[in-house]
Enzyme design. Structure first.
Site, mmCIF file in Angstrom:
data_model
loop_
_atom_site.group_PDB
_atom_site.id
_atom_site.type_symbol
_atom_site.label_atom_id
_atom_site.label_comp_id
_atom_site.label_asym_id
_atom_site.label_seq_id
_atom_site.Cartn_x
_atom_site.Cartn_y
_atom_site.Cartn_z
ATOM 1 N N TYR A 64 37.489 49.526 47.641
ATOM 2 C CA TYR A 64 37.721 48.278 46.925
ATOM 3 C C TYR A 64 38.128 47.193 47.920
ATOM 4 O O TYR A 64 39.271 47.114 48.343
ATOM 5 C CB TYR A 64 38.795 48.449 45.858
ATOM 6 C CG TYR A 64 38.461 49.419 44.756
ATOM 7 C CD1 TYR A 64 37.173 49.934 44.601
ATOM 8 C CD2 TYR A 64 39.435 49.839 43.869
ATOM 9 C CE1 TYR A 64 36.879 50.829 43.577
ATOM 10 C CE2 TYR A 64 39.147 50.732 42.842
ATOM 11 C CZ TYR A 64 37.874 51.222 42.712
ATOM 12 O OH TYR A 64 37.586 52.117 41.701
ATOM 13 N N HIS A 131 35.129 60.120 46.024
ATOM 14 C CA HIS A 131 34.587 59.012 45.236
ATOM 15 C C HIS A 131 33.213 59.358 44.659
ATOM 16 O O HIS A 131 32.919 59.014 43.511
ATOM 17 C CB HIS A 131 34.501 57.765 46.115
ATOM 18 C CG HIS A 131 34.594 56.491 45.359
ATOM 19 N ND1 HIS A 131 35.116 55.341 45.898
ATOM 20 C CD2 HIS A 131 34.225 56.148 44.102
ATOM 21 C CE1 HIS A 131 35.069 54.362 45.012
ATOM 22 N NE2 HIS A 131 34.520 54.829 43.916
ATOM 23 N N PRO A 209 36.521 51.910 30.392
ATOM 24 C CA PRO A 209 36.630 52.168 28.952
ATOM 25 C C PRO A 209 36.260 50.959 28.104
ATOM 26 O O PRO A 209 35.940 51.107 26.924
ATOM 27 C CB PRO A 209 38.103 52.545 28.770
ATOM 28 C CG PRO A 209 38.810 51.840 29.890
ATOM 29 C CD PRO A 209 37.849 51.912 31.051
ATOM 30 N N LEU A 210 36.303 49.769 28.702
ATOM 31 C CA LEU A 210 35.884 48.549 28.005
ATOM 32 C C LEU A 210 34.536 48.044 28.526
ATOM 33 O O LEU A 210 34.136 46.918 28.223
ATOM 34 C CB LEU A 210 36.948 47.460 28.157
ATOM 35 C CG LEU A 210 38.305 47.781 27.524
ATOM 36 C CD1 LEU A 210 39.340 46.732 27.909
ATOM 37 C CD2 LEU A 210 38.185 47.885 26.002
ATOM 38 N N GLY A 213 34.607 44.833 30.304
ATOM 39 C CA GLY A 213 34.957 43.721 29.437
ATOM 40 C C GLY A 213 33.944 43.409 28.358
ATOM 41 O O GLY A 213 34.237 42.647 27.416
#
Length: 259
Positions: A64, A131, A209-210, A213
């Site tokens: 990241y 990863h 999980p979203l 967004g």
């Protein structure tokens, strides 16, 4: 006083943490590349997650930024509270913004772990995920070096990310898998690893999980998160955001109960 854990508790890597974790991928610029434009807000949201909301599971990766978020976590949270689990991931090259390439060379994986230890300023990574399993490198060699690092005390517990049930079954025979991290949401809802992890008593950590967004815009925050959490008590979620008010909404959603 430590706030009550949002969405209740789960044991991951030997530590009891909140089922609502915080995914830190968005604390960089677009393409998961480089430092955030507003470093102060990035530091603030990490502190908000832990100290205001009681989130005790922080998920990150050396990729990241690359490296950016591990530096941010250290700046925001070090020395880390005893009840907080900092999980990171290794084994992914970042050639350019938005580009990701698994690299499971054992020498590289060892170098990644050593570098994450320095960036996070810890002697041991409490939970370190591979990863991705690199299809171009022997799976056994990738497992072996991480097992050796665990024996050396540089990794406390070992996890797998974006894997199949066959991967889990194979690796778990040789090295205890402390957590599995896969995509799970109301769009990508058919992951057989959920059931396998339940059967093997392995915590399942749902990322996206979203759906970055998208689901929140269509259905709100609560319904998609509660659907994921309803898949079993062994399931945790790690939604991410770079906006403090969005984090407030996420925490409120899991505390209020299903929509």
């Amino acid at each position: 006083m430590i706030p009550a854990p949002p969405a209740g508790s789960i044991t991951i890597a030997g530590k009891t943490v909140s089922r609502l974790g915080f995914g830190t991928m968005r604390l960089t610029n677009p393409g998961t590349w480089g430092d955030p434009d507003d470093r102060g807000t990035a530091l603030s949201i990490l502190r908000q997650a832990v100290h205001t909301h009681g989130i005790s599971h922080i998920d990150t990766a050396d990729a990241y930024g690359p490296h950016t978020v591990e530096h941010l976590i250290r700046a925001a949270l070090y020395p880390y509270p005893d009840h907080v689990l900092i999980a990171t991931k290794v084994g992914m090259l970042r050639p350019a913004p938005g580009q990701w390439k698994p690299l499971g060379n054992p020498f590289y994986l060892r170098a990644c772990v050593e570098a994450s230890l320095r960036r996070l300023k810890v002697e041991r990574l409490e939970l370190c995920y591979l990863h991705r399993i690199d299809p171009e490198v022997s799976r056994d060699d990738q497992i072996a070096v991480l097992d050796a690092l665990r024996d050396e005390g540089k990794i406390g517990h070992f996890g797998l990310s974006k894997v199949t049930p066959e991967d889990i079954r194979y690796v778990h025979k040789y090295l205890p898998v402390a957590a599995v991290q896969n995509v799970l949401n109301t769009t990508d809802r058919d992951d057989p690893a959920v059931e396998m992890c339940r059967d093997l008593n392995i915590p399942y950590v749902a990322y996206r999980p979203l759906d970055a967004g998208v689901l929140a815009q269509v259905h709100g925050v609560a319904a998609p998160l509660h659907w994921v959490l309803s898949q079993g008590s062994h399931v945790a979620v790690i939604p991410g955001t770079s906006q403090p008010r969005h984090l407030d909404e996420i925490v409120a959603a899991v505390q209020d109960g299903p929509a």
